[in-house]
Design a protein around this motif. Sequence first.
Motif, short mmCIF file in Angstrom:
data_model
loop_
_atom_site.label_atom_id
_atom_site.label_comp_id
_atom_site.label_asym_id
_atom_site.label_seq_id
_atom_site.Cartn_x
_atom_site.Cartn_y
_atom_site.Cartn_z
N PRO A 43 0.81 -1.23 0.00
CA PRO A 43 0.00 0.00 0.00
C PRO A 43 0.85 1.28 0.00
N TRP A 44 2.02 1.22 0.60
CA TRP A 44 2.90 2.39 0.62
C TRP A 44 3.48 2.67 -0.77
N ILE A 45 3.74 1.61 -1.51
CA ILE A 45 4.23 1.79 -2.88
C ILE A 45 3.14 2.43 -3.73
N VAL A 46 1.91 1.97 -3.57
CA VAL A 46 0.79 2.56 -4.30
C VAL A 46 0.64 4.03 -3.93
N ALA A 47 0.71 4.33 -2.64
CA ALA A 47 0.58 5.72 -2.18
C ALA A 47 1.70 6.59 -2.75
N ALA A 48 2.91 6.06 -2.82
CA ALA A 48 4.03 6.83 -3.37
C ALA A 48 3.81 7.13 -4.85
N GLN A 49 3.29 6.16 -5.58
CA GLN A 49 3.03 6.37 -7.01
C GLN A 49 1.93 7.41 -7.22
N VAL A 50 0.89 7.34 -6.42
CA VAL A 50 -0.17 8.35 -6.49
C VAL A 50 0.40 9.71 -6.11
N GLY A 51 1.26 9.73 -5.09
CA GLY A 51 1.90 10.97 -4.68
C GLY A 51 2.79 11.56 -5.76
N LEU A 52 3.47 10.70 -6.50
CA LEU A 52 4.31 11.18 -7.61
C LEU A 52 3.46 11.92 -8.64
N LEU A 53 2.40 11.29 -9.08
CA LEU A 53 1.56 11.89 -10.12
C LEU A 53 0.81 13.12 -9.59
N GLY A 54 0.17 12.96 -8.44
CA GLY A 54 -0.58 14.07 -7.85
C GLY A 54 0.32 15.21 -7.44
#
Length: 175
Positions: A43-54
């Motif tokens: 879940p932290w990897i997913v959050a980091a990817q969303v954070g990158l784009l957002g």
Amino acid sequence: MIAFTLLIALVGAERIAELIVARRNEAWARSRGGVEYGRRHYPWIVAAQVGLLGGALLEAWLLDRPFIPVLGWSMLGVAVLAQGLRWWCIATLGKRWNTRVIIVPSLPLVDRGPYRRLRHPNYVAVVAEGIALPLVHTCWLTALLFTIVNLGLLRTRIRAENTALQHAEMASAHS
């Protein structure tokens, strides 16, 4: 700014395509006895990817980051190359590729394509893209924050993946 927003949207669509492929591959792997490793960090990897784009979008729009052609075009080139490497990894692993660490114990390790030279080539793509994509529009803060967070996550992820690969190597040696 509109072109950068479109670029981020395209990368977001690509991430959705990855998740679709990953879900299909997960079902395939689990039906063959696939075992997942490192579930807690996912879940932290997913959050980091969303954070990158957002983060890149927010930084570009809210801080009015400029497009500097020499930086922007060269970073776009790096981002495109990173996508190419990512999809080369996906194509090479085929049904064994996933966004999660899932190993089918009876299968031998893949040692062709980019895996012939690197043990974790997909993470080279992730690091390159994490730096390059935000810098297309001089979003240096997002590039810096993502890189710091991502390096910590990749350290955990690679440890989990190496453990999984060791178990797979031992299982294939005994069969």
